[in-house]
Design a protein around this motif. Structure first.
Motif, short mmCIF file in Angstrom:
data_model
loop_
_atom_site.label_atom_id
_atom_site.label_comp_id
_atom_site.label_asym_id
_atom_site.label_seq_id
_atom_site.Cartn_x
_atom_site.Cartn_y
_atom_site.Cartn_z
N GLN A 1 0.81 -1.20 0.00
CA GLN A 1 0.00 0.00 0.00
C GLN A 1 0.85 1.27 0.00
N LEU A 2 2.12 1.14 0.37
CA LEU A 2 3.07 2.23 0.28
C LEU A 2 4.24 1.76 -0.56
N ALA A 22 1.09 6.07 -2.27
CA ALA A 22 0.17 5.27 -1.46
C ALA A 22 -1.18 5.12 -2.15
N THR A 26 -5.01 4.34 2.29
CA THR A 26 -4.03 4.52 3.35
C THR A 26 -3.53 5.96 3.44
N TYR A 30 -3.82 10.35 6.91
CA TYR A 30 -2.66 9.75 7.56
C TYR A 30 -1.47 10.70 7.53
N ALA A 95 6.33 5.49 6.00
CA ALA A 95 5.34 4.81 6.82
C ALA A 95 4.15 5.73 7.04
N TYR A 108 3.24 3.75 13.68
CA TYR A 108 2.91 3.72 12.26
C TYR A 108 2.28 2.39 11.89
N ASP A 109 1.26 2.47 11.03
CA ASP A 109 0.47 1.29 10.71
C ASP A 109 0.91 0.59 9.43
N TYR A 110 1.40 1.33 8.48
CA TYR A 110 1.78 0.78 7.18
C TYR A 110 3.19 1.23 6.83
N TRP A 111 3.92 0.34 6.17
CA TRP A 111 5.32 0.62 5.82
C TRP A 111 5.58 0.30 4.36
#
Length: 121
Positions: A1-2, A22, A26, A30, A95, A108-111
């Motif tokens: 997603q990133l 992204a 996401t 954010y 992230a 952080y939720d997504y990397w």
């Protein structure tokens, strides 16, 4: 997603621009942070920007050299790195966090997958 992109090998004093693209799900609402990890070292905070870009924080060693920005229409955050030094060599990750910008990676939720930046002396 990133997805991180834009790294490479440059000489000291040169510039690079990293991008963090992204999916819309996401990206909206954010904060986006950039972290880096050099071989044998712990992950280090670099910078973070709030979702409306009203709040930006930088790690001391990059202040005045690095600039973070975002283009929400393109779902992309940029990290402009100028006056690069050999000590900037690391794998850089972006992230996303559903909160204000923070230097704490555990928030952080997504990397992103990470992108190598190598600065030669």
């Amino acid at each position: 997603q990133l997805e991180d992109s834009g790294g490479g090998l440059v000489q000291a004093g040169a510039s690079l621009r990293l991008s963090c693209a992204a999916s819309e799900r996401t990206f909206s609402s954010y904060s986006i942070g950039w972290f880096r990890q050099a071989p044998g070292k712990e992950r280090e905070f670099v910078t973070a920007i709030s979702w409306v870009a009203t709040s930006v924080i930088y790690e001391d060693s990059v202040k005045g050299r690095f600039t973070v920005s975002r283009d929400n229409a393109k779902n992309t955050v940029y990290l402009q790195m100028n006056s690069l030094k050999p000590e900037d060599t690391a794998v850089y990750h972006c992230a996303a966090a559903r909160r204000g910008p923070s230097p704490r990676p555990n928030l952080y939720d997504y990397w992103g997958q990470g992108i190598q930046v190598t600065v030669s002396s």
